[in-house]
Scaffold this motif. Structure first.
Motif, PDB file in Angstrom:
ATOM      1  N   TYR A 124      15.688  78.415  38.233  1.00 36.32           N
ATOM      2  CA  TYR A 124      14.240  78.622  38.168  1.00 36.32           C
ATOM      3  C   TYR A 124      13.654  77.978  36.918  1.00 36.32           C
ATOM      4  CZ  TYR A 124      14.508  82.187  41.857  1.00 36.32           C
ATOM      5  OH  TYR A 124      14.710  82.846  43.044  1.00 36.32           O
ATOM      6  N   CYS A 125      12.463  77.409  37.084  1.00 41.12           N
ATOM      7  CA  CYS A 125      11.656  76.930  35.956  1.00 41.12           C
ATOM      8  C   CYS A 125      10.376  77.746  35.904  1.00 41.12           C
ATOM      9  CB  CYS A 125      11.298  75.452  36.131  1.00 41.12           C
ATOM     10  SG  CYS A 125      12.704  74.326  36.094  1.00 41.12           S
ATOM     11  N   PHE A 126       9.949  78.080  34.692  1.00 39.98           N
ATOM     12  CA  PHE A 126       8.756  78.898  34.477  1.00 39.98           C
ATOM     13  C   PHE A 126       7.789  78.113  33.596  1.00 39.98           C
ATOM     14  CE2 PHE A 126      12.449  81.472  35.110  1.00 39.98           C
ATOM     15  CZ  PHE A 126      12.040  82.461  35.998  1.00 39.98           C
ATOM     16  N   GLN A 127       6.530  78.065  34.026  1.00 43.80           N
ATOM     17  CA  GLN A 127       5.537  77.327  33.258  1.00 43.80           C
ATOM     18  C   GLN A 127       4.233  78.114  33.167  1.00 43.80           C
ATOM     19  OE1 GLN A 127       5.460  72.918  33.639  1.00 43.80           O
ATOM     20  NE2 GLN A 127       6.700  73.249  35.472  1.00 43.80           N
ATOM     21  N   GLU A 128       3.640  78.062  31.985  1.00 39.98           N
ATOM     22  CA  GLU A 128       2.334  78.687  31.779  1.00 39.98           C
ATOM     23  C   GLU A 128       1.665  78.024  30.581  1.00 39.98           C
ATOM     24  OE1 GLU A 128       1.240  83.154  32.153  1.00 39.98           O
ATOM     25  OE2 GLU A 128       1.430  82.797  29.995  1.00 39.98           O
ATOM     26  N   ASN A 129       0.430  77.608  30.771  1.00 40.00           N
ATOM     27  CA  ASN A 129      -0.364  77.007  29.683  1.00 40.00           C
ATOM     28  C   ASN A 129       0.399  75.900  28.962  1.00 40.00           C
ATOM     29  OD1 ASN A 129      -2.486  78.816  30.227  1.00 40.00           O
ATOM     30  ND2 ASN A 129      -1.585  80.371  28.875  1.00 40.00           N
TER      31      ASN A 129
END
Length: 268
Positions: free
Chosen positions: A131-136
């Protein structure tokens, strides 16, 4: 508050990671008992009531041991692809239909402003994913339980601000260890686990100017030691011209029996 995370446990005895965005919090894998997960989470100042969703990488017991019990206790939705659901069905107990979320490998999920994308990995499971997580503009990637780092995997996890990467075993320790040869062969195969050397070689290509920290994860209790893993990986980086000052050293430890401190992804 930006993107942050804590690795509750990592290794052959159980795996679980919390990723917290500005609006939502998710738990990736629940490979320990629900009681142990509660204990580890209390130590991090969080509880199951704060979790919005459970994401599953694959069906092996060190990733789903407490999944069913924890999800039922806190009435959480479980996200997994169809093949993984089929493989873990009989191990997780009764899960209400409305709590079963079937996802396609590669699709992007949104939890508030937190974007999550799964990607396929090579491991001896039904349809394993990372999983990859991205925010801002911040990016955190989890990559464990993979026999090798394929070009497709590299495309997904390169340019991560923080990368959690498997460094499972020292090859010689494994070859000389007590496991029967068929298990050793599986671990060493392309559907097994990354060795310390393989992790270091992958990082030569994966670490960019954006990379702040790399957590070495999923270490074998029998066939590795964290200091050895860090020494091996760092030696490979240095042999390829990648040097760091002591205060900028990017490698971080994970633990089988305790959580890592909360880490803000953008922290220098």
């Amino acid at each position: 508050m930006g993107l942050r995370f804590t690795i509750l446990a990592s290794g052959s005895t159980g795996n679980a990671t919390i990723v917290q965005g500005s609006e939502r919090t998710v738990l990736i894998d629940a490979g320990l008992s629900a009681k142990k997960l509660d204990e580890l989470m209390r130590g991090q100042g969080i509880s199951g009531h704060d979790i919005d969703a459970l994401l599953v990488t694959h069906e092996h017991s060190d990733h789903i041991k407490g999944l069913g019990a924890f999800a039922r206790k806190y009435e959480l939705p479980i996200y997994a692809n169809e093949a993984t659901w089929g493989a873990m069905e009989r191990h997780v107990g009764k899960i209400e239909q409305e709590k079963r979320v079937y996802i396609e490998t590669g699709e992007e999920l949104e939890f508030g402003t937190l974007r999550v994308q799964s990607y396929p990995i090579s491991h001896d499971a039904a349809e394993p994913v990372g999983y990859c997580f991205q925010e801002n503009g911040e990016k955190l990637s989890l990559a464990t339980d993979l026999g090798y780092v394929s070009d497709k995997v590299k495309q997904h996890i390169i340019d991560s601000d923080v990368l959690v990467l498997e460094s499972n075993h020292d090859t010689e320790m494994l070859r000389m260890g007590r496991y029967p040869w068929n298990i050793k062969r599986r671990i060493l195969s392309d559907v097994g686990h990354l060795s310390n050397v393989a992790a270091g070689e992958a990082l030569i290509e994966l670490m960019t100017d954006r990379t702040k920290r790399v957590y070495l994860a999923h270490l074998s209790l029998d066939h590795n030691q964290m200091d050895l893993a860090m020494l091996t990986v760092n030696s490979i980086l240095e042999n390829n011209g990648i040097f760091y000052k002591k205060e900028e050293f990017p490698l971080r430890k994970t633990y089988a029996d305790r959580a890592t401190p909360w880490d803000e992804v953008m922290r220098k």
